[in-house]
Design a protein around this motif. Sequence first.
Motif, mmCIF file in Angstrom:
data_model
loop_
_atom_site.group_PDB
_atom_site.id
_atom_site.type_symbol
_atom_site.label_atom_id
_atom_site.label_comp_id
_atom_site.label_asym_id
_atom_site.label_seq_id
_atom_site.Cartn_x
_atom_site.Cartn_y
_atom_site.Cartn_z
ATOM 1 N N GLU B 61 0.808 -1.227 0.000
ATOM 2 C CA GLU B 61 0.000 0.000 0.000
ATOM 3 C C GLU B 61 0.839 1.275 0.000
ATOM 4 O OE1 GLU B 61 -3.498 -0.231 0.024
ATOM 5 O OE2 GLU B 61 -2.938 -2.317 -0.391
ATOM 6 N N LEU B 62 2.106 1.141 -0.284
ATOM 7 C CA LEU B 62 2.971 2.329 -0.211
ATOM 8 C C LEU B 62 2.461 3.458 -1.092
ATOM 9 C CD1 LEU B 62 6.752 1.287 -0.309
ATOM 10 C CD2 LEU B 62 5.509 2.412 1.538
ATOM 11 N N PRO B 63 2.426 4.665 -0.564
ATOM 12 C CA PRO B 63 1.926 5.795 -1.378
ATOM 13 C C PRO B 63 2.832 6.077 -2.576
ATOM 14 C CG PRO B 63 2.800 6.567 0.727
ATOM 15 C CD PRO B 63 2.806 5.066 0.790
ATOM 16 N N ASP B 64 2.247 6.621 -3.612
ATOM 17 C CA ASP B 64 2.974 6.888 -4.849
ATOM 18 C C ASP B 64 4.169 7.798 -4.660
ATOM 19 O OD1 ASP B 64 1.579 5.243 -6.393
ATOM 20 O OD2 ASP B 64 0.331 6.783 -7.360
ATOM 21 N N TYR B 65 3.983 8.806 -3.792
ATOM 22 C CA TYR B 65 5.096 9.774 -3.696
ATOM 23 C C TYR B 65 6.362 9.121 -3.132
ATOM 24 C CZ TYR B 65 3.802 10.349 1.264
ATOM 25 O OH TYR B 65 3.528 10.144 2.577
ATOM 26 N N ILE B 66 6.200 8.068 -2.297
ATOM 27 C CA ILE B 66 7.385 7.346 -1.815
ATOM 28 C C ILE B 66 8.036 6.612 -2.973
ATOM 29 C CG2 ILE B 66 8.192 5.455 -0.338
ATOM 30 C CD1 ILE B 66 7.318 7.199 1.668
ATOM 31 N N LEU B 67 7.210 5.948 -3.761
ATOM 32 C CA LEU B 67 7.736 5.229 -4.924
ATOM 33 C C LEU B 67 8.473 6.184 -5.858
ATOM 34 C CD1 LEU B 67 4.715 2.860 -5.731
ATOM 35 C CD2 LEU B 67 6.767 2.389 -4.379
ATOM 36 N N ASP B 68 7.843 7.338 -6.107
ATOM 37 C CA ASP B 68 8.461 8.328 -7.005
ATOM 38 C C ASP B 68 9.801 8.799 -6.453
ATOM 39 O OD1 ASP B 68 6.313 8.052 -8.578
ATOM 40 O OD2 ASP B 68 5.319 9.910 -7.925
#
Lengths: 110, 336
Positions: B61-68
């Motif tokens: 469920e990691l938020p997108d901004y962390i992935l980015d």
Amino acid sequence: MNLNIDVKQPEERYSVMTLEGEVDAFTAPKLKEELLPLTEAENALVEVDLGGVNYMDSTGLGTFISALKSTKEHGSRMRLVQMEDRVYRLFKITGLTEIMEIDTSVRGGM
Amino acid sequence: MNTLRLDLENYRDLLAEYIRTKDERALYQAEQFSKQSMQQNISPEEIINVHLRSLQELYPELPDYILDSFDFLMETMMSYGLAYQEFQALREKQLELKSEISVAANMQKTLLSTTKPEIEGLDIGALSVPAKQMNGDYHHFVIDDEGSLGVAVADVIGKGVPAALCMSMIKYAMDSFPELRMDPKYILGSLNRVVERNVDSNMFITMMYGMYNTEDNTFSYASAGHEPGFYYHKERDEFEEISAPGLVLGVSPDSMYEQYQKQVDEGDMIVLLTDGVTECRKGDDFIEQEEILEVIREYKDLPSQEIVENVYKYFERLQDFQLRDDFTLIVLKRDV
């Protein structure tokens, strides 16, 4: 150790280089870079004040030999002044006192 | 646990374990992991990539901004990766050079080797130790047709490889001299011409050349700007300097050398050296001539080879076993 090199040109074709520190394998290339061009003008006189030089090794001597050869090639002169005893001994042993202009009337570090 | 590999599963489990336990053992594993990655040339950005994928598996469920932000970090790490590759390449090159230099050093040893001759009535000791891999000092013994001993001690200015190459030239020039007896002053004169023609303007060589005549026990010598040696008079129990004026080799094409002679009595001793001995430093101070003589005096009754070895050991200790300059010492003693 370090070597400080200061060059002044009181007159055209007359430069005075004042050295302070040690002239050894580490500092000699820098000295050569500064000293040789000064000897390359015809009729130039380069005076090198060695009063602040407390140690010189054979690499340092090599630099002065290069400079001497360059003065012969370009018709200029080099004079070494204020040499300390220890440094003078090195020039004396190697026979360079016979072929270089060394002003011994003023000796440094005594 | 020994077969740590950079696979996702392994890394993910390790990461999960650490996040759960905060255990130091997992951290240690991470350290091992990074070492192995280096060995396998795995780039930093690749490790970040593995980290990201592990996180995604552990926390879907990691938020997108962390992935980015990981994309951003990976891009940032890219040049570190490149720099590291470059470092590796340089390291390999350096190893290569090192082994080439040691081949050269061995070759130099073979080329310049000289055998200490056995001469009746003369006890000879010689030792030469380079400060670095290649020796800029040189000594050479030669016995001529009439049984006299020629001995040369030289120091090439400039250190390391260029000095060593220059020394080989001197050695060959000396080998090419005729076998006839030659006076030290002529030998220095001809070497000077060879050196003057063939070396760079800031290079020069100092040399002391001596000839010991075994028939009448005289020692003749000449010096090309070389460090003075010492002469020990047994009867007077005194040292004196052996020096001769003369310009270093390679500066002026027409240098002339003066030759001097000494009558050597029984028990007298000739000491030749290079400035690696006299320029020896004690901390920031230089050693004085008296100290050198005191040390030699202490061992003077030993056989010559033991004298040179003991003196060397003394100076080695004095400089904390770190020679700053090549060290050469030769002792010739007329047997009693």
